[in-house]
Structure formats: structure tokens, C-alpha cells
Scaffold this motif. Structure first.
Motif, PDB file in Angstrom:
ATOM      1  N   MET A 262      32.233  42.101  48.662  1.00 27.46           N
ATOM      2  CA  MET A 262      32.455  41.828  47.619  1.00 27.46           C
ATOM      3  C   MET A 262      32.040  41.146  46.384  1.00 27.46           C
ATOM      4  SD  MET A 262      35.809  42.732  46.733  1.00 27.46           S
ATOM      5  CE  MET A 262      36.985  41.999  45.078  1.00 27.46           C
ATOM      6  N   SER A 263      31.687  41.945  45.411  1.00 24.34           N
ATOM      7  CA  SER A 263      31.052  41.757  44.582  1.00 24.34           C
ATOM      8  C   SER A 263      31.670  41.040  43.282  1.00 24.34           C
ATOM      9  CB  SER A 263      29.970  42.720  44.481  1.00 24.34           C
ATOM     10  OG  SER A 263      29.485  42.534  42.733  1.00 24.34           O
ATOM     11  N   SER A 264      31.122  40.754  42.306  1.00 24.31           N
ATOM     12  CA  SER A 264      31.641  39.862  41.594  1.00 24.31           C
ATOM     13  C   SER A 264      30.971  40.036  40.452  1.00 24.31           C
ATOM     14  CB  SER A 264      31.419  38.385  41.491  1.00 24.31           C
ATOM     15  OG  SER A 264      30.456  37.731  41.473  1.00 24.31           O
ATOM     16  N   GLN A 265      30.144  41.477  40.525  1.00 26.53           N
ATOM     17  CA  GLN A 265      29.192  41.263  39.690  1.00 26.53           C
ATOM     18  C   GLN A 265      30.095  42.383  38.358  1.00 26.53           C
ATOM     19  OE1 GLN A 265      25.916  40.538  38.436  1.00 26.53           O
ATOM     20  NE2 GLN A 265      26.455  39.014  40.325  1.00 26.53           N
ATOM     21  N   SER A 266      29.798  42.551  37.640  1.00 26.60           N
ATOM     22  CA  SER A 266      30.730  43.556  36.271  1.00 26.60           C
ATOM     23  C   SER A 266      30.201  43.659  35.007  1.00 26.60           C
ATOM     24  CB  SER A 266      31.685  42.366  35.697  1.00 26.60           C
ATOM     25  OG  SER A 266      31.296  41.689  34.682  1.00 26.60           O
ATOM     26  N   ALA A 267      30.083  44.586  34.297  1.00 23.18           N
ATOM     27  CA  ALA A 267      29.177  45.038  32.823  1.00 23.18           C
ATOM     28  C   ALA A 267      28.797  43.284  32.257  1.00 23.18           C
ATOM     29  CB  ALA A 267      30.648  45.542  31.802  1.00 23.18           C
ATOM     30  N   SER A 268      29.578  42.276  32.791  1.00 25.20           N
ATOM     31  CA  SER A 268      29.136  40.805  31.393  1.00 25.20           C
ATOM     32  C   SER A 268      27.822  41.399  32.606  1.00 25.20           C
ATOM     33  CB  SER A 268      30.420  40.394  31.733  1.00 25.20           C
ATOM     34  OG  SER A 268      30.775  39.591  33.255  1.00 25.20           O
ATOM     35  N   ALA A 269      26.955  41.315  33.425  1.00 23.34           N
ATOM     36  CA  ALA A 269      26.745  40.246  34.380  1.00 23.34           C
ATOM     37  C   ALA A 269      24.871  40.113  34.280  1.00 23.34           C
ATOM     38  CB  ALA A 269      25.822  41.809  35.282  1.00 23.34           C
ATOM     39  N   ALA A 270      25.409  41.553  32.575  1.00 22.49           N
ATOM     40  CA  ALA A 270      23.817  41.996  32.512  1.00 22.49           C
ATOM     41  C   ALA A 270      23.398  40.323  31.145  1.00 22.49           C
ATOM     42  CB  ALA A 270      23.535  42.684  31.129  1.00 22.49           C
TER      43      ALA A 270
ATOM     44  N   THR B 187      33.008  35.645  34.921  1.00 19.72           N
ATOM     45  CA  THR B 187      33.939  36.503  35.004  1.00 19.72           C
ATOM     46  C   THR B 187      34.533  35.860  35.885  1.00 19.72           C
ATOM     47  OG1 THR B 187      33.655  38.557  36.086  1.00 19.72           O
ATOM     48  CG2 THR B 187      32.675  38.560  33.420  1.00 19.72           C
ATOM     49  N   CYS B 188      36.544  35.904  35.012  1.00 22.39           N
ATOM     50  CA  CYS B 188      37.192  35.562  36.041  1.00 22.39           C
ATOM     51  C   CYS B 188      37.260  37.061  37.057  1.00 22.39           C
ATOM     52  CB  CYS B 188      39.192  34.639  35.346  1.00 22.39           C
ATOM     53  SG  CYS B 188      39.331  36.267  33.988  1.00 22.39           S
ATOM     54  N   SER B 189      38.884  36.982  37.329  1.00 16.66           N
ATOM     55  CA  SER B 189      39.289  37.298  38.927  1.00 16.66           C
ATOM     56  C   SER B 189      39.744  39.267  37.290  1.00 16.66           C
ATOM     57  CB  SER B 189      40.673  37.419  38.812  1.00 16.66           C
ATOM     58  OG  SER B 189      40.714  36.570  39.959  1.00 16.66           O
ATOM     59  N   CYS B 190      40.011  38.871  35.793  1.00 17.43           N
ATOM     60  CA  CYS B 190      40.437  40.408  35.004  1.00 17.43           C
ATOM     61  C   CYS B 190      39.449  40.670  34.718  1.00 17.43           C
ATOM     62  CB  CYS B 190      41.431  39.099  34.406  1.00 17.43           C
ATOM     63  SG  CYS B 190      42.183  38.410  34.632  1.00 17.43           S
ATOM     64  N   GLY B 191      37.874  39.416  35.172  1.00 15.96           N
ATOM     65  CA  GLY B 191      37.186  40.613  34.541  1.00 15.96           C
ATOM     66  C   GLY B 191      36.423  39.677  32.482  1.00 15.96           C
ATOM     67  N   HIS B 192      37.146  38.872  32.767  1.00 14.16           N
ATOM     68  CA  HIS B 192      36.738  37.967  31.021  1.00 14.16           C
ATOM     69  C   HIS B 192      36.109  36.959  31.398  1.00 14.16           C
ATOM     70  CE1 HIS B 192      41.612  38.637  30.892  1.00 14.16           C
ATOM     71  NE2 HIS B 192      41.025  39.469  30.306  1.00 14.16           N
ATOM     72  N   ASN B 193      35.251  37.093  30.646  1.00 10.13           N
ATOM     73  CA  ASN B 193      33.953  35.974  30.155  1.00 10.13           C
ATOM     74  C   ASN B 193      33.809  34.798  29.790  1.00 10.13           C
ATOM     75  OD1 ASN B 193      32.740  37.180  27.447  1.00 10.13           O
ATOM     76  ND2 ASN B 193      31.699  38.300  28.419  1.00 10.13           N
ATOM     77  N   ARG B 194      33.175  33.557  29.354  1.00  7.22           N
ATOM     78  CA  ARG B 194      34.056  33.120  28.828  1.00  7.22           C
ATOM     79  C   ARG B 194      34.102  32.979  27.325  1.00  7.22           C
ATOM     80  NH1 ARG B 194      28.146  29.892  28.652  1.00  7.22           N
ATOM     81  NH2 ARG B 194      28.112  29.796  30.681  1.00  7.22           N
TER      82      ARG B 194
ATOM     83  N   CYS C 288      44.988  34.965  34.412  1.00  2.70           N
ATOM     84  CA  CYS C 288      44.832  34.181  35.697  1.00  2.70           C
ATOM     85  C   CYS C 288      45.094  32.497  35.738  1.00  2.70           C
ATOM     86  CB  CYS C 288      44.238  35.282  36.601  1.00  2.70           C
ATOM     87  SG  CYS C 288      42.466  34.806  35.922  1.00  2.70           S
ATOM     88  N   ASN C 289      44.928  32.078  34.863  1.00  2.00           N
ATOM     89  CA  ASN C 289      44.437  30.312  35.063  1.00  2.00           C
ATOM     90  C   ASN C 289      43.590  29.761  36.481  1.00  2.00           C
ATOM     91  OD1 ASN C 289      46.474  29.920  33.410  1.00  2.00           O
ATOM     92  ND2 ASN C 289      48.112  30.303  34.953  1.00  2.00           N
ATOM     93  N   GLU C 290      42.260  31.258  36.132  1.00  2.00           N
ATOM     94  CA  GLU C 290      40.887  30.501  36.788  1.00  2.00           C
ATOM     95  C   GLU C 290      39.809  29.780  36.361  1.00  2.00           C
ATOM     96  OE1 GLU C 290      37.886  33.540  39.241  1.00  2.00           O
ATOM     97  OE2 GLU C 290      39.563  33.950  39.357  1.00  2.00           O
ATOM     98  N   LEU C 291      39.733  28.805  36.806  1.00  2.00           N
ATOM     99  CA  LEU C 291      38.914  28.001  35.837  1.00  2.00           C
ATOM    100  C   LEU C 291      37.650  28.307  36.890  1.00  2.00           C
ATOM    101  CD1 LEU C 291      39.551  24.711  36.599  1.00  2.00           C
ATOM    102  CD2 LEU C 291      39.122  25.516  33.823  1.00  2.00           C
ATOM    103  N   PHE C 292      36.535  29.448  36.317  1.00  2.00           N
ATOM    104  CA  PHE C 292      35.504  30.700  36.577  1.00  2.00           C
ATOM    105  C   PHE C 292      33.997  30.184  36.129  1.00  2.00           C
ATOM    106  CE2 PHE C 292      34.633  32.886  32.739  1.00  2.00           C
ATOM    107  CZ  PHE C 292      35.841  32.704  31.726  1.00  2.00           C
ATOM    108  N   ASP C 293      34.444  29.639  34.866  1.00  2.12           N
ATOM    109  CA  ASP C 293      32.962  29.328  34.367  1.00  2.12           C
ATOM    110  C   ASP C 293      32.958  27.424  34.104  1.00  2.12           C
ATOM    111  OD1 ASP C 293      30.588  29.268  34.248  1.00  2.12           O
ATOM    112  OD2 ASP C 293      30.738  30.506  32.521  1.00  2.12           O
TER     113      ASP C 293
END
Ligand SMILES: [Zn+2]
Length: 76
Positions: A1-9, A14-21, A58-63
Motif C-alpha cells: 500500500m503506497s501513501s504516495q500522491s501528487a503532493s509527494a513531489a 498527506t492524510c487518508s483523504c490526500g490533504h497535505n498541511r 478524517c481526524n488523522e494526525l498525519f504530519d
């Protein structure tokens, strides 16, 4: 399972929804040293020692960051 997304650049997590900080739905939670918190109460400008980013969807503390350059922007 990759957590990479467009923001990886940018190297941002990012959280589960793909939102970055920088996403509007993401809130920042500043953390201050004990002294810093005391200074805040006195109305003195304090730089947080640490900040966490939480998605309000999603209430995820992701960063988190302890980068002084980044934290300087949050001076209050
Ligand atoms: Zn999310």
C-alpha cells in the motif's frame, strides 16, 4: 500500500483523504515549551517548538514539524 500522491513531489505527507498541511481542511496544532506557554499567557510572541497537522475531515494526525524555518511562520 503506497501513501504516495501528487503532493509527494513536495515531500509533504498527506492524510487518508490526500490533504497535505496546506489544505484548508487541515488545522495546525502548535506545541509550546513550558516557558513558551507561560510567555504566551503574558502576551509575548512565542515560537512553537513543534507543530502537528490534523485533517478535520478524517481526524488523522498525519504530519508534524519541528523545522525552525517553518515554525517561524507561526510566530504569535
Ligand atoms: Zn483527511
Amino acid at each position: 500500500m503506497s501513501s504516495q500522491s501528487a503532493s509527494a513531489a513536495q515531500g509533504l505527507k498527506t492524510c487518508s483523504c490526500g490533504h497535505n498541511r496546506h489544505h484548508p481542511l487541515v488545522i495546525r496544532k502548535n506545541k509550546y515549551s513550558r516557558w513558551g506557554f507561560f510567555a504566551l499567557l503574558l502576551g509575548i510572541s512565542v515560537k512553537p517548538i513543534f507543530a502537528r497537522y490534523q485533517c478535520t475531515k478524517c481526524n488523522e494526525l498525519f504530519d508534524e514539524t519541528s523545522d525552525p524555518v517553518e515554525l517561524n511562520k507561526y510566530l504569535m
